[in-house]
Design a protein around this motif. Sequence first.
Motif, PDB file in Angstrom:
ATOM      1  N   THR A  11       0.825  -1.193   0.000  1.00  0.00           N
ATOM      2  CA  THR A  11       0.000   0.000   0.000  1.00  0.00           C
ATOM      3  C   THR A  11       0.870   1.257   0.000  1.00  0.00           C
ATOM      4  N   THR A  12       0.548   2.199  -0.879  1.00  0.00           N
ATOM      5  CA  THR A  12       1.181   3.515  -0.855  1.00  0.00           C
ATOM      6  C   THR A  12       0.412   4.354   0.152  1.00  0.00           C
ATOM      7  N   THR A  13       1.105   4.893   1.131  1.00  0.00           N
ATOM      8  CA  THR A  13       0.485   5.756   2.132  1.00  0.00           C
ATOM      9  C   THR A  13       0.977   7.172   1.900  1.00  0.00           C
ATOM     10  N   THR A  14       0.030   8.101   1.861  1.00  0.00           N
ATOM     11  CA  THR A  14       0.365   9.494   1.625  1.00  0.00           C
ATOM     12  C   THR A  14      -0.575  10.374   2.440  1.00  0.00           C
ATOM     13  N   THR A  15      -0.369  11.665   2.372  1.00  0.00           N
ATOM     14  CA  THR A  15      -1.265  12.611   3.030  1.00  0.00           C
ATOM     15  C   THR A  15      -2.063  13.351   1.972  1.00  0.00           C
ATOM     16  N   PHE A  16      -3.118  13.982   2.404  1.00  0.00           N
ATOM     17  CA  PHE A  16      -3.959  14.786   1.526  1.00  0.00           C
ATOM     18  C   PHE A  16      -3.108  15.803   0.768  1.00  0.00           C
ATOM     19  N   ASP A  17      -2.240  16.506   1.480  1.00  0.00           N
ATOM     20  CA  ASP A  17      -1.422  17.558   0.863  1.00  0.00           C
ATOM     21  C   ASP A  17      -0.422  17.020  -0.156  1.00  0.00           C
ATOM     22  N   GLU A  18      -0.017  15.761  -0.013  1.00  0.00           N
ATOM     23  CA  GLU A  18       0.957  15.174  -0.932  1.00  0.00           C
ATOM     24  C   GLU A  18       0.320  14.563  -2.182  1.00  0.00           C
ATOM     25  N   LEU A  19      -1.006  14.429  -2.213  1.00  0.00           N
ATOM     26  CA  LEU A  19      -1.666  13.775  -3.348  1.00  0.00           C
ATOM     27  C   LEU A  19      -1.271  14.354  -4.707  1.00  0.00           C
ATOM     28  N   PRO A  20      -1.248  15.684  -4.885  1.00  0.00           N
ATOM     29  CA  PRO A  20      -0.892  16.214  -6.216  1.00  0.00           C
ATOM     30  C   PRO A  20       0.482  15.773  -6.714  1.00  0.00           C
ATOM     31  N   SER A  21       1.386  15.481  -5.820  1.00  0.00           N
ATOM     32  CA  SER A  21       2.735  15.074  -6.236  1.00  0.00           C
ATOM     33  C   SER A  21       2.772  13.635  -6.746  1.00  0.00           C
ATOM     34  N   LEU A  22       1.671  12.907  -6.625  1.00  0.00           N
ATOM     35  CA  LEU A  22       1.652  11.500  -7.021  1.00  0.00           C
ATOM     36  C   LEU A  22       1.200  11.260  -8.464  1.00  0.00           C
ATOM     37  N   VAL A  23       0.924  12.326  -9.218  1.00  0.00           N
ATOM     38  CA  VAL A  23       0.512  12.141 -10.612  1.00  0.00           C
ATOM     39  C   VAL A  23       1.594  11.351 -11.342  1.00  0.00           C
ATOM     40  N   GLY A  24       1.157  10.313 -12.047  1.00  0.00           N
ATOM     41  CA  GLY A  24       2.079   9.450 -12.776  1.00  0.00           C
ATOM     42  C   GLY A  24       2.605   8.281 -11.964  1.00  0.00           C
ATOM     43  N   THR A  25       2.262   8.223 -10.688  1.00  0.00           N
ATOM     44  CA  THR A  25       2.761   7.160  -9.823  1.00  0.00           C
ATOM     45  C   THR A  25       2.064   5.837 -10.103  1.00  0.00           C
ATOM     46  N   ASP A  26       2.871   4.812 -10.335  1.00  0.00           N
ATOM     47  CA  ASP A  26       2.378   3.443 -10.467  1.00  0.00           C
ATOM     48  C   ASP A  26       2.226   2.899  -9.056  1.00  0.00           C
ATOM     49  N   LEU A  27       1.010   2.523  -8.693  1.00  0.00           N
ATOM     50  CA  LEU A  27       0.737   2.060  -7.334  1.00  0.00           C
ATOM     51  C   LEU A  27       1.018   0.571  -7.137  1.00  0.00           C
ATOM     52  N   GLY A  28       1.461  -0.104  -8.170  1.00  0.00           N
ATOM     53  CA  GLY A  28       1.805  -1.516  -8.031  1.00  0.00           C
ATOM     54  C   GLY A  28       0.599  -2.418  -8.202  1.00  0.00           C
ATOM     55  N   TYR A  29       0.649  -3.568  -7.527  1.00  0.00           N
ATOM     56  CA  TYR A  29      -0.342  -4.617  -7.695  1.00  0.00           C
ATOM     57  C   TYR A  29      -0.990  -4.981  -6.365  1.00  0.00           C
ATOM     58  N   THR A  30      -2.247  -5.389  -6.450  1.00  0.00           N
ATOM     59  CA  THR A  30      -2.935  -5.944  -5.285  1.00  0.00           C
ATOM     60  C   THR A  30      -2.571  -7.419  -5.152  1.00  0.00           C
ATOM     61  N   GLU A  31      -3.053  -8.019  -4.089  1.00  0.00           N
ATOM     62  CA  GLU A  31      -2.982  -9.470  -3.961  1.00  0.00           C
ATOM     63  C   GLU A  31      -3.986 -10.082  -4.942  1.00  0.00           C
ATOM     64  N   TYR A  32      -3.754 -11.329  -5.314  1.00  0.00           N
ATOM     65  CA  TYR A  32      -4.710 -12.037  -6.166  1.00  0.00           C
ATOM     66  C   TYR A  32      -5.945 -12.436  -5.359  1.00  0.00           C
ATOM     67  N   VAL A  33      -7.085 -12.458  -6.057  1.00  0.00           N
ATOM     68  CA  VAL A  33      -8.350 -12.952  -5.510  1.00  0.00           C
ATOM     69  C   VAL A  33      -8.847 -14.033  -6.454  1.00  0.00           C
ATOM     70  N   THR A  34      -9.277 -15.161  -5.902  1.00  0.00           N
ATOM     71  CA  THR A  34      -9.850 -16.229  -6.715  1.00  0.00           C
ATOM     72  C   THR A  34     -11.342 -15.974  -6.894  1.00  0.00           C
ATOM     73  N   VAL A  35     -11.779 -16.021  -8.133  1.00  0.00           N
ATOM     74  CA  VAL A  35     -13.200 -15.838  -8.448  1.00  0.00           C
ATOM     75  C   VAL A  35     -13.856 -17.212  -8.381  1.00  0.00           C
ATOM     76  N   THR A  36     -14.599 -17.439  -7.317  1.00  0.00           N
ATOM     77  CA  THR A  36     -15.238 -18.735  -7.088  1.00  0.00           C
ATOM     78  C   THR A  36     -16.675 -18.746  -7.625  1.00  0.00           C
ATOM     79  N   GLN A  37     -17.194 -19.940  -7.814  1.00  0.00           N
ATOM     80  CA  GLN A  37     -18.595 -20.065  -8.233  1.00  0.00           C
ATOM     81  C   GLN A  37     -19.522 -19.517  -7.156  1.00  0.00           C
ATOM     82  N   ASP A  38     -19.179 -19.713  -5.899  1.00  0.00           N
ATOM     83  CA  ASP A  38     -20.008 -19.154  -4.811  1.00  0.00           C
ATOM     84  C   ASP A  38     -20.083 -17.632  -4.906  1.00  0.00           C
ATOM     85  N   ARG A  39     -18.956 -16.982  -5.178  1.00  0.00           N
ATOM     86  CA  ARG A  39     -18.942 -15.518  -5.309  1.00  0.00           C
ATOM     87  C   ARG A  39     -19.814 -15.086  -6.491  1.00  0.00           C
ATOM     88  N   VAL A  40     -19.678 -15.785  -7.608  1.00  0.00           N
ATOM     89  CA  VAL A  40     -20.475 -15.469  -8.798  1.00  0.00           C
ATOM     90  C   VAL A  40     -21.961 -15.651  -8.495  1.00  0.00           C
TER      91      VAL A  40
END
Length: 150
Positions: free
Chosen positions: A2-31
């Motif tokens: 997770t990228t943690t920032t402050t409200f005031d720092e948000l404008p400086s993050l333009v163009g920032t790649d936030l990376g990847y989340t964890e994988y989630v399995t799409v199950t039949q129960d979820r569907v």
Amino acid sequence: MTTTTTFDELPSLVGTDLGYTEYVTVTQDRVNLFAEAANDGQWIHTDPERAASGPFGGAIAHGFLTLSLTIPFWTELLEVEGVTAKVNYGLDKVRFINPVRVGSRIRMTATIASVEEVKGGLQINVDQTVEIEGQERPALISRGIHRFYA
């Protein structure tokens, strides 16, 4: 991570790649739960036996189920401190590129495209891609719009 920032720092993050989340399995129960909630029990989602001989060779997740998962994914990518409210403001340019077969694992990557001032806060526009493990083409692409109020 997770990228943690402050409200005031948000404008400086333009163009920032936030990376990847964890994988989630799409199950039949979820569907099936999504189908019930959305009142969309179409067989390509909820009947694996029939779907096996259908156009996708098996049951697939609803596109809007995949899209809805961008919200919990989003919370894995960015934490903004010093705000009084966080609002999912909407989406632009949503495209369902590749169906998500039941049993697949998906994750999201995102880049902050722009930050702009709005009354009382900041709006960020985020280019987000939901990937399917082992697939070249993503499940979906969209631009998420989020607002943060100080």
